[in-house]
Design a protein around this motif. Structure first.
Motif, mmCIF file in Angstrom:
data_model
loop_
_atom_site.group_PDB
_atom_site.id
_atom_site.type_symbol
_atom_site.label_atom_id
_atom_site.label_comp_id
_atom_site.label_asym_id
_atom_site.label_seq_id
_atom_site.Cartn_x
_atom_site.Cartn_y
_atom_site.Cartn_z
ATOM 1 N N VAL A 1 -4.971 -4.162 2.983
ATOM 2 C CA VAL A 1 -4.946 -3.913 4.432
ATOM 3 C C VAL A 1 -4.037 -4.933 5.118
ATOM 4 N N ILE B 1 -1.013 -0.825 6.220
ATOM 5 C CA ILE B 1 -2.292 -0.179 5.910
ATOM 6 C C ILE B 1 -3.262 -0.630 6.995
ATOM 7 N N TYR C 1 -7.323 -2.420 -0.863
ATOM 8 C CA TYR C 1 -6.258 -1.535 -0.370
ATOM 9 C C TYR C 1 -5.050 -2.279 0.185
ATOM 10 N N THR D 1 -0.728 4.762 7.124
ATOM 11 C CA THR D 1 -1.845 4.966 6.214
ATOM 12 C C THR D 1 -3.044 4.246 6.813
#
Ligand code: WT7
Length: 646
Positions: free
Chosen positions: A349, A298, A347, A324
């Protein structure tokens, strides 16, 4: 959750640990050796891995200072960025949009969603009369429509010209005029630090005396923006009935993909021209190898789409790799100073790419705040935009990366289209304040004034040697003279001069020292002192002025202005007017942190303003020999004024 082994430290160098190496896409130096043997073949091999309608006939053609890559090839970047991913990643998330207000919901787009949105908007643009080769202005905040707009332009072969949404209407107007754009895409507004910024109002002003016939407006804040009948159209109305399929335009490898303006050594910004074939290849492989992008990553690059980082690593790069990625509307420290940590954790990351100015800001708020966050999904950290000082490097590495993450300090420019210097995470080595090794296939050198290659530890001019890279700019839009003068004049037409100064250590790692021209980096944003001077000179009471950059704890550099005025107006009032002019002509990011009203500016006998002396008044360095000045007494006067206003 992944294991948490630390990065390996050997002396002053850092290396990936075994665990990281095992999974890394590039693990050893073999690729460097292979690339160095035949860089053209190396890039051609990479080019084979993106989608082409028709293969190129010749890899590299050089007619100094002009050059071409993948000549005769036919391509459309969206075929690789979107179509290719539909096969294997149709339902994978492509784009996550995080709005600034925490109360608002994020928006998510799978590859298939994004593909359809792009096609719809591409069809809408066609209906507005946009054709292959036409320029389209994009003046949008960080909303998904910014990404969709760029891709939709690329889809139909139109050339996008993105203008940073915090630039002034005047800056927008100059870019629309220079490119003769017929369509502008903008928004009613956006959120920034809790406030609504009424972007449409700015856009309206910037549209004066341009060729723009249609304006597409994204409804973001619903602030009842004024719409001009016949010219302005809402995005949502426009795409409502469009089909979600639009044939991609067959582009020549050397056709324009986009123009992005950047500040050069003079007052006028330059339109850097990037082309379809080379940019696609370079964006794909720099993103993939430098950030080690794999299926489960991510990626969050904090740069705005208005800058090259936002183009290459905030849009095209991650999509070409099938990743993504996240785009964020707001400021990373809003509404809480650790909003950026929350986003990383929300998220998961894995790859976080930001600028030294942001890192210093995070530090200012206190390490404790960062320590409260585990940030355990992070794998690779990236820095870009200006030299990262040792303190900021260590804080980023230790407090954000928790000594587990590799830190790539990536050097590049709007002109280069993609990263050219940084060590690869699976290979290393990494050394604080050094960007690292040139990317495989990139030939960089450090030269003295006469063009001789300098030995280790000697500072000189950073240059890129043939065959350059596929993504390097091809020209300055409608200004080949400027192209020649800025990049190909100092060492002849076969050597690209970066306008940066740098040095190499004994291992060949490159450290960037800074610009040798009048470009300054304010919170990572590129400005030239000349641009500010032209803005200030518009003031009717001002005889002359000089702008220089001075060091700043957080922003790296800030502009300060020295002004000689005709009239004795109250200083506060005049200062406000001067700052107002800069904001109007360029935008708030360029506001001088201080305006000094002086009697006279130090000049040579031939009348050239000695900005170097003004700069040194802040650094505490010796001023050197002043006897060549026409007015050495001016220096004392300036110094007194600086001291008085402390
Ligand atoms: C200038 C280009 C390209 C992305 C954003 C900047 C400076 C850039 C680094 C770095 C030291 C750096 C250079 C360069 N710069 N990255 N990692 N270390 N300096 O693009 O706005 O076109 O600015 O930024 O001086 O010439 P840009």
């Amino acid at each position: 959750m992944r294991k948490k082994a630390k990065v390996v430290k050997k002396g002053e160098l850092y290396f990936p640990n075994q665990e990281f190496k095992k999974r890394a896409l590039i693990k050893d130096k073999a690729v460097y050796r292979k690339a160095a043997k035949n860089p053209v073949k190396f890039w051609e091999d990479l080019a084979k891995e993106v989608n082409w309608y028709k293969k190129w006939k010749k890899g590299f053609v050089h007619k100094p200072p002009y050059f071409q890559w993948f000549v005769g090839g036919k391509i459309n970047i969206t075929e690789t960025a979107l179509e290719r991913n539909l096969k294997t990643r149709r339902n994978k998330l492509a784009l996550i949009w995080e709005p600034e207000p925490v109360t608002e919901r994020a928006r998510y787009f799978t590859y298939y969603d994004l593909f359809r949105e792009v096609n719809r908007f591409a069809n809408a643009l066609k209906k507005l009369g946009v054709k292959k080769g036409d320029r389209v202005g994009v003046y949008l905040p960080m909303v998904p429509e910014a990404i969709i707009s760029m891709l939709a332009c690329a889809r139909i072969g139109a050339v996008h010209v993105v203008v940073f949404s915090a630039f002034s209407s005047k800056a927008l107007q100059i870019r629309l005029q220079d490119t003769k754009a017929k369509v502008l895409i903008t928004a009613d507004g956006y959120y920034r630090r809790g406030e609504v910024i009424h972007l449409k109002q700015n856009a309206d002003k910037g549209l004066k005396d341009t060729d723009v016939k249609k304006v597409v407006v994204v409804k973001r804040v619903d602030n009842e923006a004024k719409m001009r009948k016949g010219r302005d159209l809402w995005w949502h109305d426009l795409v409502k009935n469009e089909s979600d399929w639009c044939e991609s335009a067959v582009m020549d490898s050397e056709d324009l993909l986009f123009i992005l303006y950047t500040s050069g050594s003079t007052g006028k910004p330059k339109g850097c021209c990037h082309v379809c074939g080379g940019y696609t290849v370079q964006a794909n492989f720099t993103a993939k190898w430098i950030f080690d992008l794999k299926e489960d990553d991510i990626f969050w690059s904090t740069a705005d789409v208005g800058w090259i980082t936002g183009h290459t690593y905030g849009c095209y790069g991650p999509l070409l790799c099938g990743s993504t990625f996240i785009i964020f509307e707001g400021a990373p420290d809003w509404p809480t100073p650790d909003r950026w940590c929350d986003i990383i954790e929300k998220y998961g990351v894995t790859t976080f790419y930001t600028a030294p100015t942001a890192i210093r800001m995070f530090e200012k708020y206190g390490i404790d705040l960062i320590r409260r966050h585990k940030l355990e999904t992070l794998q690779v950290l990236g820095s870009v935009g200006e030299p990262i000082d040792e303190a900021a490097w260590k804080m980023f590495f230790k407090e954000v990366g928790k000594e587990r993450c590799l830190l790539v300090d990536t050097w590049w420019q709007t002109e280069t289209g993609g990263i050219l210097i940084t060590s690869l995470p699976g290979v290393g080595p990494f050394k604080p304040t050094f960007a690292g090794l040139p990317f495989p296939g990139v030939k960089a050198d450090i030269l003295d004034e006469k063009g001789r290659s300098l030995p280790a530890n000697k500072e000189g001019n950073l240059v890129i040697l043939p065959p350059f890279t596929p993504g390097l700019l091809r020209t300055v839009y409608k200004n080949p003279k400027k192209f020649l003068k800025t990049y190909w004049a100092d060492y002849g037409k076969k050597i690209y001069f970066t306008n940066d100064s740098a040095l190499k250590d004994k291992n060949g790692l490159i450290r960037i020292v800074g610009r040798v021209d009048d470009v300054i980096k304010v919170a990572g944003h590129r400005l030239t002192t000349g641009e500010l001077e032209s803005a200030i000179a518009l003031h009717k009471d001002i005889i002359e002025c000089a702008v220089v950059g001075r060091a700043h704890d957080i922003k790296g550099e800030v502009p300060v202005a020295f002004v000689v005025s005709k009239k004795k107006k109250p200083v506060k009032k005049l200062e406000k007017e001067v700052i107002g002019l800069v904001r109007q002509e360029i935008g708030p990011i360029a506001s001088p942190s201080k305006v000094y009203f002086v009697r006279d500016l130090p000049k040579t006998r031939s009348g050239k303003i000695m900005r170097r002396i003004l700069r040194k008044l802040f650094t505490g360095e010796g001023l050197g020999d002043l006897s060549t000045l026409a007015n050495p007494e001016s220096v004392d006067n300036v110094r007194k004024i600086i001291q008085k206003s402390k």
